[in-house]
Enzyme design. Structure first.
Site, PDB file in Angstrom:
ATOM      1  N   LEU A 136      14.246  21.505  -2.395  1.00 28.55           N
ATOM      2  CA  LEU A 136      14.694  22.473  -1.400  1.00 28.55           C
ATOM      3  C   LEU A 136      14.465  23.868  -1.974  1.00 28.55           C
ATOM      4  CD1 LEU A 136      18.141  20.938  -0.307  1.00 28.55           C
ATOM      5  CD2 LEU A 136      16.001  20.867   0.993  1.00 28.55           C
ATOM      6  N   ASP A 137      14.162  24.826  -1.119  1.00 33.49           N
ATOM      7  CA  ASP A 137      14.025  26.206  -1.574  1.00 33.49           C
ATOM      8  C   ASP A 137      15.331  26.666  -2.218  1.00 33.49           C
ATOM      9  OD1 ASP A 137      11.519  26.250  -0.423  1.00 33.49           O
ATOM     10  OD2 ASP A 137      12.200  27.196   1.427  1.00 33.49           O
ATOM     11  N   LYS A 138      15.242  27.654  -3.090  1.00 31.36           N
ATOM     12  CA  LYS A 138      16.408  28.198  -3.768  1.00 31.36           C
ATOM     13  C   LYS A 138      17.517  28.568  -2.778  1.00 31.36           C
ATOM     14  CE  LYS A 138      17.888  32.281  -6.390  1.00 31.36           C
ATOM     15  NZ  LYS A 138      17.481  33.578  -6.954  1.00 31.36           N
ATOM     16  N   THR A 140      17.880  27.565   0.368  1.00 37.41           N
ATOM     17  CA  THR A 140      18.177  26.552   1.380  1.00 37.41           C
ATOM     18  C   THR A 140      19.194  25.585   0.787  1.00 37.41           C
ATOM     19  OG1 THR A 140      15.975  26.681   2.368  1.00 37.41           O
ATOM     20  CG2 THR A 140      17.245  24.694   2.814  1.00 37.41           C
ATOM     21  N   ARG A 236      10.449  27.228   7.584  1.00 41.35           N
ATOM     22  CA  ARG A 236      10.474  28.694   7.671  1.00 41.35           C
ATOM     23  C   ARG A 236       9.160  29.227   8.241  1.00 41.35           C
ATOM     24  NH1 ARG A 236      11.940  30.209   1.678  1.00 41.35           N
ATOM     25  NH2 ARG A 236      11.942  32.327   2.525  1.00 41.35           N
TER      26      ARG A 236
END
Length: 301
Positions: A136-138, A140, A236
């Site tokens: 997961l993105d930082k 998110t 995104r």
């Protein structure tokens, strides 16, 4: 170091497919990584192209390096555990926590926290990413599954690639989509001028996102996203491509938001348990900033 010697018996078959069939104990994704890293030889010459077509009589050597000892330090970082047994665990990752070490983030990552919680993680994904099946993105938050054993890792990775594992996200987007649901099927690759960004590009990798409006909230909408593929920044990028970027997204949204980070949360994760075959469904509650923003929007819509 483990060496596998094979003689090709079937013509015109891809290198990665052939090795995956012959060596069932090694996942196809791991074989592809070994090919790319130069651990496969065809007739004593290194081959790094997974799509290479084999000929009858070709001699293959696959070298499987030993799992290297971790050089990362365990760090006591609180974890919200949604599910855990001896094979895997599912965590509700908070906003701001980087999943694995990378340039600029050498420690204080999810991997560091995991090493403190359960030192013996699957080594398939390499020294810097033990146990990490997906990421997961930082900024998110939400559900992420981690493998404790190589067997669990291979099974979970295969489920994600086969699209049998289901990943559902909740996002608050700018504006209101004209329809209540839809699918974005648009390839994603590096942005042509900004290498830190991803974008919909003609020669990108296939990316498919299904979406469904849950609530219309004035100038915003609460949307559920289902991932069919898992490209970097996929939701995104696709949300911005639709013209309804994720609220608070610092990279892909031009709209001003009171949020400090993006309103995107990995809400629900479902998969088949690698050992028991049981359906595991993990639901992660959104973080406080997300729910507060949603509550405010409901008051004024």
């Amino acid at each position: 170091m483990n060496l596998h010697h094979l003689a090709v018996e079937v013509p015109q078959e891809r290198l990665d497919s052939y090795l995956a069939q012959k060596l069932e104990e090694i996942s196809r994704s791991q074989i592809q990584k070994l090919i790319q890293q130069g651990f496969v030889q065809i007739n004593e010459s290194v081959c790094t192209e997974k799509k290479t077509l084999l000929k009858v009589g070709d001699r293959l050597i696959l070298e499987v390096p030993e799992v290297q000892p971790l050089d990362l330090q365990p760090q006591s970082i609180p974890l919200e555990i949604l599910y855990e047994d001896e094979h895997l665990l599912v965590i509700n990752k908070p906003v701001g926590l980087v999943v694995h070490p990378a340039p600029g983030h050498s420690d204080l990552t999810l991997v560091n926290a995991l090493l403190a919680h359960c030192p013996n993680l699957s080594g398939i994904n390499g020294v810097q990413r033990p146990g990490i099946v997906h990421r997961l993105d930082k900024d998110t938050s939400g559900a992420i599954v981690v493998a404790k054993t190589d067997q669990a890792h291979q099974s979970l990775q295969a489920q994600i690639q086969a699209k049998t594992a289901k990943r559902e996200y909740l996002g608050i987007v700018n504006g209101a989509p004209k329809t209540l649901s839809g699918t974005v099927n648009a390839p994603i690759g590096r942005h042509k001028s900004d290498r830190k960004k991803m974008a919909v590009v003609e020669n990108g990798r296939s990316a498919i996102t299904h979406w469904e409006v849950q609530e219309r909230l004035g100038n915003y909408s609460l949307v559920k996203f289902d991932l069919e593929t898992g490209r970097t920044h996929q939701i995104r990028v696709h949300a911005a491509y639709m013209g309804h970027a994720i609220a608070g997204d610092p990279i892909y949204s031009r709209a001003i938001s009171q949020l400090k980070g993006q309103a995107l949360h990995a809400w629900r994760l479902s998969f088949t348990h690698p050992i028991s075959g049981e359906l595991i469904v993990a639901i992660a509650n959104p973080p406080e900033a997300f729910t507060k923003f949603l509550t405010q929007l409901r008051k004024f819509s």
